[in-house]
Design a protein around this motif. Structure first.
Motif, PDB file in Angstrom:
ATOM      1  N   ALA A   1       0.819  -1.437  -0.204  1.00  0.00           N
ATOM      2  CA  ALA A   1       0.002   0.045   0.037  1.00  0.00           C
ATOM      3  C   ALA A   1       0.933   1.247  -0.089  1.00  0.00           C
ATOM      4  CB  ALA A   1      -0.780   0.020   1.249  1.00  0.00           C
ATOM      5  N   ILE A   2       0.415   2.309  -0.565  1.00  0.00           N
ATOM      6  CA  ILE A   2       1.008   3.584  -0.778  1.00  0.00           C
ATOM      7  C   ILE A   2       0.402   4.939  -0.339  1.00  0.00           C
ATOM      8  CG2 ILE A   2       2.315   5.148  -2.152  1.00  0.00           C
ATOM      9  CD1 ILE A   2       3.195   2.867  -4.034  1.00  0.00           C
ATOM     10  N   PHE A   3       0.760   5.582   0.486  1.00  0.00           N
ATOM     11  CA  PHE A   3       0.163   6.671   1.031  1.00  0.00           C
ATOM     12  C   PHE A   3       0.649   7.846   0.764  1.00  0.00           C
ATOM     13  CE2 PHE A   3      -0.712   3.182   3.726  1.00  0.00           C
ATOM     14  CZ  PHE A   3      -2.008   2.875   3.767  1.00  0.00           C
ATOM     15  N   LYS A   4      -0.125   9.146   0.540  1.00  0.00           N
ATOM     16  CA  LYS A   4       0.565  10.616   0.476  1.00  0.00           C
ATOM     17  C   LYS A   4       1.170  10.831   2.127  1.00  0.00           C
ATOM     18  CE  LYS A   4      -2.283  12.932  -2.581  1.00  0.00           C
ATOM     19  NZ  LYS A   4      -3.029  14.202  -3.049  1.00  0.00           N
ATOM     20  N   LEU A   5       2.295  11.318   1.924  1.00  0.00           N
ATOM     21  CA  LEU A   5       3.027  11.471   3.119  1.00  0.00           C
ATOM     22  C   LEU A   5       2.253  12.314   4.325  1.00  0.00           C
ATOM     23  CD1 LEU A   5       5.730  11.278   4.885  1.00  0.00           C
ATOM     24  CD2 LEU A   5       6.467  13.341   3.394  1.00  0.00           C
ATOM     25  N   GLU A   6       1.646  13.464   3.679  1.00  0.00           N
ATOM     26  CA  GLU A   6       0.698  14.163   4.465  1.00  0.00           C
ATOM     27  C   GLU A   6      -0.296  13.498   5.129  1.00  0.00           C
ATOM     28  OE1 GLU A   6      -0.841  17.063   2.045  1.00  0.00           O
ATOM     29  OE2 GLU A   6       1.054  18.509   2.152  1.00  0.00           O
ATOM     30  N   GLU A   7      -0.933  12.495   4.657  1.00  0.00           N
ATOM     31  CA  GLU A   7      -2.024  11.742   5.202  1.00  0.00           C
ATOM     32  C   GLU A   7      -1.444  10.589   6.256  1.00  0.00           C
ATOM     33  OE1 GLU A   7      -4.081  10.144   1.878  1.00  0.00           O
ATOM     34  OE2 GLU A   7      -4.848  12.139   1.187  1.00  0.00           O
ATOM     35  N   PHE A   8      -0.399   9.823   5.868  1.00  0.00           N
ATOM     36  CA  PHE A   8       0.428   9.093   6.649  1.00  0.00           C
ATOM     37  C   PHE A   8       0.731   9.488   7.824  1.00  0.00           C
ATOM     38  CE2 PHE A   8       3.345   5.985   7.773  1.00  0.00           C
ATOM     39  CZ  PHE A   8       2.987   4.818   7.827  1.00  0.00           C
ATOM     40  N   TYR A   9       1.353  10.632   7.640  1.00  0.00           N
ATOM     41  CA  TYR A   9       2.171  11.375   8.916  1.00  0.00           C
ATOM     42  C   TYR A   9       1.915  12.867   8.758  1.00  0.00           C
ATOM     43  CZ  TYR A   9       6.119  11.437  12.209  1.00  0.00           C
ATOM     44  OH  TYR A   9       6.994  11.519  13.377  1.00  0.00           O
TER      45      TYR A   9
ATOM     46  N   LYS B   1      20.373  15.468 -14.579  1.00  0.00           N
ATOM     47  CA  LYS B   1      19.432  16.359 -15.185  1.00  0.00           C
ATOM     48  C   LYS B   1      18.086  16.425 -14.607  1.00  0.00           C
ATOM     49  CE  LYS B   1      16.934  16.281 -19.751  1.00  0.00           C
ATOM     50  NZ  LYS B   1      16.660  15.539 -21.085  1.00  0.00           N
ATOM     51  N   LYS B   2      17.530  17.762 -14.691  1.00  0.00           N
ATOM     52  CA  LYS B   2      16.123  17.917 -14.093  1.00  0.00           C
ATOM     53  C   LYS B   2      14.994  17.392 -14.651  1.00  0.00           C
ATOM     54  CE  LYS B   2      13.190  21.911 -12.791  1.00  0.00           C
ATOM     55  NZ  LYS B   2      13.066  23.281 -12.632  1.00  0.00           N
ATOM     56  N   ILE B   3      14.290  16.438 -13.896  1.00  0.00           N
ATOM     57  CA  ILE B   3      13.224  15.787 -14.633  1.00  0.00           C
ATOM     58  C   ILE B   3      11.803  16.593 -14.518  1.00  0.00           C
ATOM     59  CG2 ILE B   3      11.813  13.463 -14.434  1.00  0.00           C
ATOM     60  CD1 ILE B   3      14.379  12.148 -13.257  1.00  0.00           C
ATOM     61  N   SER B   4      11.492  16.989 -13.465  1.00  0.00           N
ATOM     62  CA  SER B   4      10.429  17.641 -13.101  1.00  0.00           C
ATOM     63  C   SER B   4      10.060  18.047 -11.819  1.00  0.00           C
ATOM     64  CB  SER B   4       9.069  16.893 -13.401  1.00  0.00           C
ATOM     65  OG  SER B   4       8.994  15.889 -12.816  1.00  0.00           O
ATOM     66  N   PRO B   5       8.966  19.073 -11.565  1.00  0.00           N
ATOM     67  CA  PRO B   5       9.098  19.556 -10.270  1.00  0.00           C
ATOM     68  C   PRO B   5       8.088  18.489  -9.616  1.00  0.00           C
ATOM     69  CG  PRO B   5       7.635  20.626 -11.828  1.00  0.00           C
ATOM     70  CD  PRO B   5       8.398  19.919 -12.697  1.00  0.00           C
ATOM     71  N   LYS B   6       8.286  18.229  -8.397  1.00  0.00           N
ATOM     72  CA  LYS B   6       7.734  17.300  -7.612  1.00  0.00           C
ATOM     73  C   LYS B   6       6.455  17.673  -6.889  1.00  0.00           C
ATOM     74  CE  LYS B   6       8.932  15.971  -3.729  1.00  0.00           C
ATOM     75  NZ  LYS B   6       7.946  16.538  -3.288  1.00  0.00           N
ATOM     76  N   GLN B   7       5.351  17.179  -7.080  1.00  0.00           N
ATOM     77  CA  GLN B   7       4.143  17.776  -6.277  1.00  0.00           C
ATOM     78  C   GLN B   7       3.666  16.918  -4.999  1.00  0.00           C
ATOM     79  OE1 GLN B   7       2.673  20.668  -7.513  1.00  0.00           O
ATOM     80  NE2 GLN B   7       4.538  20.494  -9.074  1.00  0.00           N
ATOM     81  N   ASP B   8       3.855  15.587  -4.986  1.00  0.00           N
ATOM     82  CA  ASP B   8       3.505  14.986  -3.814  1.00  0.00           C
ATOM     83  C   ASP B   8       4.821  13.902  -3.387  1.00  0.00           C
ATOM     84  OD1 ASP B   8       0.781  15.769  -3.441  1.00  0.00           O
ATOM     85  OD2 ASP B   8       0.379  14.760  -4.953  1.00  0.00           O
ATOM     86  N   ALA B   9       4.745  13.883  -2.284  1.00  0.00           N
ATOM     87  CA  ALA B   9       5.548  12.656  -1.396  1.00  0.00           C
ATOM     88  C   ALA B   9       4.795  11.534  -1.046  1.00  0.00           C
ATOM     89  CB  ALA B   9       6.654  13.437  -0.396  1.00  0.00           C
ATOM     90  N   LEU B  10       5.049  10.234  -1.586  1.00  0.00           N
ATOM     91  CA  LEU B  10       4.306   9.231  -1.151  1.00  0.00           C
ATOM     92  C   LEU B  10       5.315   8.156  -0.310  1.00  0.00           C
ATOM     93  CD1 LEU B  10       2.779   8.044  -4.713  1.00  0.00           C
ATOM     94  CD2 LEU B  10       1.965   9.600  -2.837  1.00  0.00           C
ATOM     95  N   VAL B  11       4.499   7.574   0.667  1.00  0.00           N
ATOM     96  CA  VAL B  11       5.281   6.381   1.488  1.00  0.00           C
ATOM     97  C   VAL B  11       4.602   5.326   1.333  1.00  0.00           C
ATOM     98  CG1 VAL B  11       6.181   8.250   3.128  1.00  0.00           C
ATOM     99  CG2 VAL B  11       3.956   7.174   3.468  1.00  0.00           C
ATOM    100  N   ASP B  12       5.662   4.251   1.729  1.00  0.00           N
ATOM    101  CA  ASP B  12       4.873   2.811   1.829  1.00  0.00           C
ATOM    102  C   ASP B  12       4.151   2.826   3.242  1.00  0.00           C
ATOM    103  OD1 ASP B  12       6.842   2.554   3.840  1.00  0.00           O
ATOM    104  OD2 ASP B  12       8.237   1.139   2.809  1.00  0.00           O
ATOM    105  N   GLU B  13       3.810   1.680   3.264  1.00  0.00           N
ATOM    106  CA  GLU B  13       2.695   1.242   4.298  1.00  0.00           C
ATOM    107  C   GLU B  13       3.175   1.227   5.684  1.00  0.00           C
ATOM    108  OE1 GLU B  13       3.160  -3.204   3.375  1.00  0.00           O
ATOM    109  OE2 GLU B  13       1.849  -1.940   2.196  1.00  0.00           O
TER     110      GLU B  13
END
Length: 57
Positions: free
Chosen positions: A2-10, A35-47
Protein backbone atom coordinates in the motif's frame (compact mmCIF):
# COMPACT_ATOMS: atom_id res chain seq x y z
CA UNK A 1 2.29 -2.87 -0.93
CA UNK A 2 0.00 0.00 0.00
CA UNK A 3 1.15 3.55 -0.75
CA UNK A 4 -0.02 6.72 1.00
CA UNK A 5 0.50 10.45 0.62
CA UNK A 6 3.05 11.55 3.19
CA UNK A 7 0.69 14.23 4.56
CA UNK A 8 -2.05 11.66 5.17
CA UNK A 9 0.22 8.98 6.63
CA UNK A 10 2.21 11.33 8.86
CA UNK A 11 0.40 14.71 9.24
CA UNK A 12 3.19 16.27 11.36
CA UNK A 13 5.99 15.23 8.99
CA UNK A 14 7.17 18.82 8.39
CA UNK A 15 7.72 19.51 12.07
CA UNK A 16 8.84 16.04 13.20
CA UNK A 17 10.97 14.89 10.25
CA UNK A 18 12.15 17.93 8.30
CA UNK A 19 12.54 20.75 10.81
CA UNK A 20 9.47 22.59 9.55
CA UNK A 21 10.49 22.44 5.88
CA UNK A 22 8.02 21.42 3.18
CA UNK A 23 9.51 18.82 0.84
CA UNK A 24 6.53 18.51 -1.50
CA UNK A 25 7.56 21.20 -4.00
CA UNK A 26 11.18 20.30 -4.63
CA UNK A 27 12.59 19.65 -8.09
CA UNK A 28 13.40 16.05 -9.08
CA UNK A 29 16.75 15.22 -10.70
CA UNK A 30 17.98 12.00 -12.33
CA UNK A 31 20.65 10.36 -10.17
CA UNK A 32 22.99 9.40 -13.00
CA UNK A 33 22.87 12.56 -15.09
CA UNK A 34 21.75 15.25 -12.62
CA UNK A 35 19.26 16.31 -15.30
CA UNK A 36 16.14 18.01 -13.97
CA UNK A 37 13.22 15.68 -14.60
CA UNK A 38 10.28 17.70 -13.30
CA UNK A 39 8.94 19.54 -10.28
CA UNK A 40 7.60 17.15 -7.67
CA UNK A 41 4.13 17.67 -6.33
CA UNK A 42 3.53 14.91 -3.77
CA UNK A 43 5.61 12.65 -1.57
CA UNK A 44 4.35 9.10 -1.15
CA UNK A 45 5.38 6.54 1.47
CA UNK A 46 4.97 2.79 1.76
CA UNK A 47 2.63 1.28 4.35
CA UNK A 48 5.40 1.04 6.95
CA UNK A 49 6.45 4.64 6.42
CA UNK A 50 10.00 3.49 5.73
CA UNK A 51 10.41 4.37 2.07
CA UNK A 52 9.60 7.68 0.40
CA UNK A 53 8.45 7.34 -3.18
CA UNK A 54 8.27 10.55 -5.23
CA UNK A 55 5.40 11.27 -7.56
CA UNK A 56 5.83 13.84 -10.30
CA UNK A 57 2.65 15.41 -11.62
Amino acid sequence: MAIFKLEEFYPDYRKKLFGGDDITNLDVYASRTDKKISPKQDALVDEKGLSIIWLSI
